[in-house]
Design a protein around this motif. Structure first.
Motif, PDB file in Angstrom:
ATOM      1  N   PRO A 167       0.824  -1.208   0.000  1.00 32.72           N
ATOM      2  CA  PRO A 167       0.000   0.000   0.000  1.00 32.72           C
ATOM      3  C   PRO A 167       0.857   1.255   0.000  1.00 32.72           C
ATOM      4  CG  PRO A 167       0.023  -0.996   2.179  1.00 32.72           C
ATOM      5  CD  PRO A 167       0.748  -1.941   1.269  1.00 32.72           C
ATOM      6  N   LEU A 175      -2.379   4.944   5.145  1.00 32.01           N
ATOM      7  CA  LEU A 175      -2.136   4.094   3.986  1.00 32.01           C
ATOM      8  C   LEU A 175      -3.324   4.132   3.033  1.00 32.01           C
ATOM      9  CD1 LEU A 175      -0.695   0.916   5.773  1.00 32.01           C
ATOM     10  CD2 LEU A 175       0.594   2.776   4.694  1.00 32.01           C
ATOM     11  N   GLU A 176      -3.029   3.991   1.774  1.00 33.79           N
ATOM     12  CA  GLU A 176      -4.077   3.889   0.757  1.00 33.79           C
ATOM     13  C   GLU A 176      -4.383   2.410   0.526  1.00 33.79           C
ATOM     14  OE1 GLU A 176      -4.919   5.926  -3.501  1.00 33.79           O
ATOM     15  OE2 GLU A 176      -3.007   4.875  -3.309  1.00 33.79           O
ATOM     16  N   PRO A 177      -5.642   1.988   0.645  1.00 37.27           N
ATOM     17  CA  PRO A 177      -5.954   0.575   0.409  1.00 37.27           C
ATOM     18  C   PRO A 177      -5.697   0.200  -1.044  1.00 37.27           C
ATOM     19  CG  PRO A 177      -7.976   1.861   0.599  1.00 37.27           C
ATOM     20  CD  PRO A 177      -6.850   2.782   0.959  1.00 37.27           C
ATOM     21  N   GLN A 184     -11.899  -2.081  -2.078  1.00 35.36           N
ATOM     22  CA  GLN A 184     -10.791  -1.488  -1.337  1.00 35.36           C
ATOM     23  C   GLN A 184     -10.318  -2.506  -0.295  1.00 35.36           C
ATOM     24  OE1 GLN A 184     -11.616   2.546   0.114  1.00 35.36           O
ATOM     25  NE2 GLN A 184     -13.169   2.788  -1.497  1.00 35.36           N
ATOM     26  N   MET A 186      -7.363  -3.996   2.528  1.00 36.29           N
ATOM     27  CA  MET A 186      -6.205  -3.793   3.394  1.00 36.29           C
ATOM     28  C   MET A 186      -5.953  -5.071   4.181  1.00 36.29           C
ATOM     29  SD  MET A 186      -3.633  -2.182   4.483  1.00 36.29           S
ATOM     30  CE  MET A 186      -3.922  -0.743   3.455  1.00 36.29           C
ATOM     31  N   MET A 212      -5.097  -0.674  11.186  1.00 36.80           N
ATOM     32  CA  MET A 212      -5.622  -0.950   9.848  1.00 36.80           C
ATOM     33  C   MET A 212      -7.044  -0.450   9.680  1.00 36.80           C
ATOM     34  SD  MET A 212      -4.039  -4.577   8.530  1.00 36.80           S
ATOM     35  CE  MET A 212      -4.761  -5.597   9.797  1.00 36.80           C
ATOM     36  N   VAL A 216      -6.124   3.971   7.586  1.00 38.98           N
ATOM     37  CA  VAL A 216      -6.282   3.627   6.175  1.00 38.98           C
ATOM     38  C   VAL A 216      -7.295   4.596   5.577  1.00 38.98           C
ATOM     39  CG1 VAL A 216      -7.130   1.873   4.568  1.00 38.98           C
ATOM     40  CG2 VAL A 216      -5.681   1.206   6.497  1.00 38.98           C
ATOM     41  N   TRP A 218      -9.962   4.782   3.845  1.00 41.55           N
ATOM     42  CA  TRP A 218     -11.179   4.206   3.270  1.00 41.55           C
ATOM     43  C   TRP A 218     -11.997   5.316   2.636  1.00 41.55           C
ATOM     44  CZ3 TRP A 218     -10.450  -0.776   3.385  1.00 41.55           C
ATOM     45  CH2 TRP A 218      -9.830  -1.395   4.466  1.00 41.55           C
TER      46      TRP A 218
END
Length: 373
Positions: A167, A175-177, A184, A186, A212, A216, A218
Motif C-alpha cells: 500500500p 495508507l491507501e488501500p 478497497q 487492506m 488498519m 487507512v 477508506w
C-alpha cells in the motif's frame, strides 16, 4: 542492517515516565521484531492514564523509528480493565473519550456500515466467503471494502490477486488501500512477506487491527467487510470495542465438530452485544464432476439446524466445488470471474440477505464497553 532488542532498549533510554526511564517502569511489554524491520511493543497503563501517556507513546515510537534498520515502529497503550469508578459509561469527552477514560467506539470516516465475517474455528472457508461476499455486495451497486483482520493467517492478498503489492503511504501513517476487482482491500499480508510467521502477543494484534481500521484512507464505503481470524479472542474483542459493528456473519461447515465452535462464536458476539446477521453453511455438498452424483462429505443441514436452534437467520449454503478452490488459489475469485455462474449466484443470494439485515433496524448500534475480567 538488522535491529536488535538491545538496540531498541538503548533508543528508549531517554523516554521517561515520572522521571524514570521507560524500560525501568515495568510498563514495557515484550519487544517483537520481524524480518521486515517492523518493531512492536506496548505500554501497560491504567485507563485514566491514557491521555497523559499518549506523549510517552509518541516519544517511544519516534525514538525507535530513528534506529537504522527500523522500517516501522508500532507502539500501543493497553489497559486490561475499566476503572471501577467508570463502571457506568461516563459522558464522552474530547475525541470520543470518557473523562480520563479509554477511547470509546467510534465510526470510521468514510465508512457507513462495518460487519464481521467470523468462524469459531479455522478451515471452514471463512476468508473465501468474505472475499466473494464483498464482491457480491459490489455487484449490487454498493461501494465495498475488505479488511483482512486475520493477523496470523492473512488470505486477502492471494484471494484478490494482490500478492507482492504494497500500500502507498498517503501522508504520515495513513495508507491507501489496494484495489482488488473494485474492492478497497487492506491486509497485514501487504506489509510482511508471505512466509513470515507473525509471532505476536495479543496487544500487538489488537494494535495492528486498530491501525488498519483507522489509519487507512477508506473512501466512501457503503460496507466494510472484516475477515476475522478464527476463534473468540483478542481480535474479536478489539473489533467489538473499537467500532460499532452492524453485525457478524458466522461461517461453519455442516459437521458437528465445526458447529460446536460456531455455537461459541454466536455466544461470544451476543455477549458483547453485536447482532448476529446469520449463519452460512460452507462446503454444504459436493457434486462429482464426472457423474454429477451429489455427496455430503461433511454432512448436510447442520448449520441450518444450528441457526434455528440459536434463533438467528440461516443465510444460505455454498457448495464444495473445485471451481471455488481453483479461482480462490489463483487470485480470481469466482464472483468476479464468473458472475453469472451457479456458485456466484449462491454468494449473491447470501449477500442480499446480509445487506437486508444490515440496513434493517438491527444495524449500526453502538458498540459496548468491554471489561476483561
Amino acid at each position: 542492517m538488522s535491529v536488535s532488542e538491545k538496540d531498541v532498549l538503548h533508543a528508549l533510554r531517554e523516554v521517561r515516565v515520572g522521571g524514570k526511564p521507560l524500560a525501568e517502569t515495568g510498563r514495557l511489554s515484550s519487544i517483537v521484531i520481524d524480518g521486515t524491520g517492523r518493531v512492536s511493543f506496548s505500554l501497560a497503563i491504567e485507563p485514566a492514564e491514557a491521555a497523559a501517556l499518549e506523549p510517552v507513546r509518541l516519544a517511544a515510537e519516534r525514538a525507535v523509528k530513528s534506529l537504522p534498520g527500523v522500517a516501522t515502529a508500532l507502539v500501543s497503550l493497553t489497559a486490561d480493565r475499566v476503572a471501577s469508578s467508570q463502571a457506568a459509561p461516563p459522558a464522552a469527552g474530547p475525541a470520543g473519550r470518557g473523562p480520563g477514560g479509554p477511547p470509546r467506539a467510534q465510526t470510521i470516516p468514510g465508512v457507513k456500515h462495518i460487519f464481521a465475517v467470523a468462524s469459531g474455528k479455522g478451515g471452514v472457508g471463512k476468508s473465501t466467503l468474505a472475499c466473494n461476499l464483498a464482491l457480491a455486495l459490489k455487484a449490487q451497486g454498493l461501494s465495498v471494502g475488505l479488511l483482512d483482520a486475520d493477523i496470523y493467517g492473512p488470505s486477502a492478498p492471494r484471494l484478490f490477486g494482490l500478492g507482492g503489492q504494497k500500500p502507498r503511504v498517503i501522508s504520515g501513517r495513513i495508507l491507501e488501500p489496494l484495489d482488488g476487482y473494485g474492492i478497497q482491500v487492506m491486509s497485514i499480508g501487504f506489509l510482511v512477506e508471505e512466509e513470515t510467521a507473525m509471532i505476536w502477543r495479543g496487544p500487538m494484534v489488537m494494535s495492528a487491527i486498530t491501525q488498519m481500521l483507522r489509519e487507512v484512507a477508506w473512501s466512501d464505503l457503503d460496507a466494510l467487510v472484516v475477515d476475522m481470524p478464527p476463534g473468540t479472542g483478542d481480535a474479536q474483542l478489539t473489533m467489538a470495542q473499537t467500532v460499532p459493528l452492524a453485525g457478524a456473519v458466522i461461517v461453519s461447515t455442516p459437521q458437528d465438530l465445526a458447529l460446536i465452535d460456531a455455537r461459541r462464536g454466536v455466544a461470544m458476539f451476543r455477549k458483547v452485544e453485536v447482532p448476529i446477521l446469520g449463519i452460512v453453511e460452507n462446503m454444504a455438498s459436493f457434486a462429482c464432476p464426472q457423474c454429477g452424483h451429489v455427496s455430503h462429505i461433511f454432512g448436510h443441514g447442520g448449520a441450518r439446524r444450528e441457526a434455528e436452534a440459536a434463533g438467528v437467520p440461516f443465510l444460505g449454503e455454498v457448495p464444495l466445488h473445485m471451481a471455488i478452490r481453483e479461482t480462490s488459489d489463483s487470485g480470481r475469485p469466482v464472483v468476479a470471474t464468473d458472475p453469472d455462474g451457479p456458485h456466484s449466484r449462491a454468494y449473491r443470494e447470501i449477500a442480499a440477505r446480509v445487506w437486508e439485515r444490515i440496513t434493517s433496524d438491527t444495524a449500526s448500534r453502538p458498540a459496548p464497553r468491554i471489561v476483561i475480567e
